[in-house]
Design a protein around this motif. Structure first.
Motif, PDB file in Angstrom:
ATOM      1  N   MET A 204      21.780  28.413 -72.387  1.00 13.06           N
ATOM      2  CA  MET A 204      21.675  29.842 -72.129  1.00 13.06           C
ATOM      3  C   MET A 204      22.424  30.195 -70.869  1.00 13.06           C
ATOM      4  O   MET A 204      22.378  29.457 -69.885  1.00 13.06           O
ATOM      5  CB  MET A 204      20.204  30.212 -71.982  1.00 13.06           C
ATOM      6  CG  MET A 204      19.949  31.597 -71.543  1.00 13.06           C
ATOM      7  SD  MET A 204      18.191  31.845 -71.394  1.00 13.06           S
ATOM      8  CE  MET A 204      18.011  33.104 -72.607  1.00 13.06           C
ATOM      9  N   THR A 205      23.138  31.319 -70.900  1.00 10.72           N
ATOM     10  CA  THR A 205      23.755  31.851 -69.689  1.00 10.72           C
ATOM     11  C   THR A 205      23.212  33.248 -69.444  1.00 10.72           C
ATOM     12  O   THR A 205      22.838  33.954 -70.377  1.00 10.72           O
ATOM     13  CB  THR A 205      25.292  31.922 -69.795  1.00 10.72           C
ATOM     14  OG1 THR A 205      25.641  32.754 -70.899  1.00 10.72           O
ATOM     15  CG2 THR A 205      25.911  30.560 -69.949  1.00 10.72           C
ATOM     16  N   GLY A 206      23.164  33.614 -68.179  1.00  8.99           N
ATOM     17  CA  GLY A 206      22.699  34.945 -67.818  1.00  8.99           C
ATOM     18  C   GLY A 206      22.251  34.958 -66.381  1.00  8.99           C
ATOM     19  O   GLY A 206      22.441  33.989 -65.640  1.00  8.99           O
ATOM     20  N   ASN A 207      21.632  36.055 -65.987  1.00 11.58           N
ATOM     21  CA  ASN A 207      21.121  36.113 -64.621  1.00 11.58           C
ATOM     22  C   ASN A 207      19.805  35.323 -64.556  1.00 11.58           C
ATOM     23  O   ASN A 207      19.218  34.962 -65.578  1.00 11.58           O
ATOM     24  CB  ASN A 207      20.968  37.554 -64.126  1.00 11.58           C
ATOM     25  CG  ASN A 207      19.995  38.359 -64.953  1.00 11.58           C
ATOM     26  OD1 ASN A 207      18.999  37.847 -65.462  1.00 11.58           O
ATOM     27  ND2 ASN A 207      20.277  39.634 -65.092  1.00 11.58           N
ATOM     28  N   ALA A 208      19.360  35.051 -63.349  1.00 13.83           N
ATOM     29  CA  ALA A 208      18.166  34.225 -63.152  1.00 13.83           C
ATOM     30  C   ALA A 208      16.936  34.830 -63.822  1.00 13.83           C
ATOM     31  O   ALA A 208      16.112  34.104 -64.386  1.00 13.83           O
ATOM     32  CB  ALA A 208      17.914  34.014 -61.663  1.00 13.83           C
ATOM     33  N   GLU A 209      16.825  36.150 -63.791  1.00 15.13           N
ATOM     34  CA  GLU A 209      15.663  36.821 -64.383  1.00 15.13           C
ATOM     35  C   GLU A 209      15.596  36.600 -65.890  1.00 15.13           C
ATOM     36  O   GLU A 209      14.520  36.387 -66.449  1.00 15.13           O
ATOM     37  CB  GLU A 209      15.676  38.320 -64.066  1.00 15.13           C
ATOM     38  CG  GLU A 209      15.466  38.641 -62.598  1.00 15.13           C
ATOM     39  CD  GLU A 209      16.722  38.452 -61.734  1.00 15.13           C
ATOM     40  OE1 GLU A 209      17.857  38.363 -62.288  1.00 15.13           O
ATOM     41  OE2 GLU A 209      16.573  38.378 -60.509  1.00 15.13           O
ATOM     42  N   LYS A 210      16.743  36.650 -66.551  1.00 13.65           N
ATOM     43  CA  LYS A 210      16.788  36.423 -67.998  1.00 13.65           C
ATOM     44  C   LYS A 210      16.357  34.993 -68.326  1.00 13.65           C
ATOM     45  O   LYS A 210      15.549  34.769 -69.235  1.00 13.65           O
ATOM     46  CB  LYS A 210      18.203  36.693 -68.530  1.00 13.65           C
ATOM     47  CG  LYS A 210      18.370  36.391 -70.009  1.00 13.65           C
ATOM     48  CD  LYS A 210      19.814  36.595 -70.448  1.00 13.65           C
ATOM     49  CE  LYS A 210      20.001  36.180 -71.889  1.00 13.65           C
ATOM     50  NZ  LYS A 210      21.414  36.269 -72.312  1.00 13.65           N
ATOM     51  N   ILE A 211      16.871  34.036 -67.579  1.00 14.59           N
ATOM     52  CA  ILE A 211      16.527  32.634 -67.825  1.00 14.59           C
ATOM     53  C   ILE A 211      15.049  32.396 -67.527  1.00 14.59           C
ATOM     54  O   ILE A 211      14.353  31.720 -68.296  1.00 14.59           O
ATOM     55  CB  ILE A 211      17.447  31.700 -67.023  1.00 14.59           C
ATOM     56  CG1 ILE A 211      18.884  31.825 -67.572  1.00 14.59           C
ATOM     57  CG2 ILE A 211      16.960  30.257 -67.078  1.00 14.59           C
ATOM     58  CD1 ILE A 211      19.941  31.157 -66.736  1.00 14.59           C
ATOM     59  N   ASP A 212      14.544  32.979 -66.436  1.00  8.01           N
ATOM     60  CA  ASP A 212      13.123  32.854 -66.098  1.00  8.01           C
ATOM     61  C   ASP A 212      12.244  33.426 -67.213  1.00  8.01           C
ATOM     62  O   ASP A 212      11.224  32.826 -67.583  1.00  8.01           O
ATOM     63  CB  ASP A 212      12.800  33.576 -64.785  1.00  8.01           C
ATOM     64  CG  ASP A 212      13.398  32.890 -63.565  1.00  8.01           C
ATOM     65  OD1 ASP A 212      13.784  31.708 -63.654  1.00  8.01           O
ATOM     66  OD2 ASP A 212      13.475  33.559 -62.510  1.00  8.01           O
TER      67      ASP A 212
END
Length: 174
Positions: free
Chosen positions: A135-143
């Motif tokens: 998965m790639t994305g900002n930290a909030e999305k991954i969290d």
């Protein structure tokens, strides 16, 4: 967010262009640890065709005065070519890569795939009892994705840390 004295704190995404030579990363990290500054995320990799320059992306937080001190001290290190606080300099993109292992069978597998589809995570490995999602994305999305996977069978996470770049024509190099 504020520190113990009530002074406003902020997050900063700092890009540092340095000579790609032994010991540079240790000097940058030493600058942070020696002064008690925290590093929330750190990435480094060569960025020019000859391999002479590396880009370090550091995510940290502190009061405005602390962030200014960090930037000034980084700028004084000999192998540093340029320091840029992307957070202040305008629109920028921040992304992170994560590999997320989920173990489960039956309905848990179906739910894991459904959530992965919703978050645009890609299956990069699968067995009869597990998936590894990329998965790639900002930290909030991954969290958020990881929080939803926990009750399903989240077993392991490996994250790259943030990489960032200014939008538009502004560039750290050149």
């Amino acid at each position: 967010m504020s520190d113990k004295t009530g002074t406003a704190m902020r997050a900063a995404t700092i890009a540092v262009l340095v000579e790609n030579e032994a010991g540079v990363l240790a000097r940058v990290i030493g600058l942070f640890s020696g002064r008690g500054y925290n590093i929330d995320s750190l990435t480094v990799a060569p960025v020019d065709a000859e391999g002479r320059l590396s880009r370090i992306t550091v995510v940290t937080s502190g009061t405005e005065m602390v962030i200014e001190q960090i930037k000034a001290q980084l700028d004084r290190l000999v192998p540093v070519h340029k320091v840029s606080d992307l957070t202040l300099e305008g629109p920028h993109l921040v992304r992170e890569l994560a590999l997320i292992k989920v173990v489960g069978t039956g309905d848990h597998r179906v739910e894991a795939l459904r959530l992965a589809d919703a978050f645009r995570a890609r299956v990069v490995d699968a067995t009869t009892e597990s998936f590894v999602f990329e998965m790639t994305g900002n930290a909030e999305k991954i969290d958020a994705f990881c929080a939803l996977m926990r009750p399903i069978g989240l077993k392991e996470i490996s994250r790259t840390g943030a990489v960032a770049i200014a939008r538009g024509t502004h560039a750290l190099m050149g």
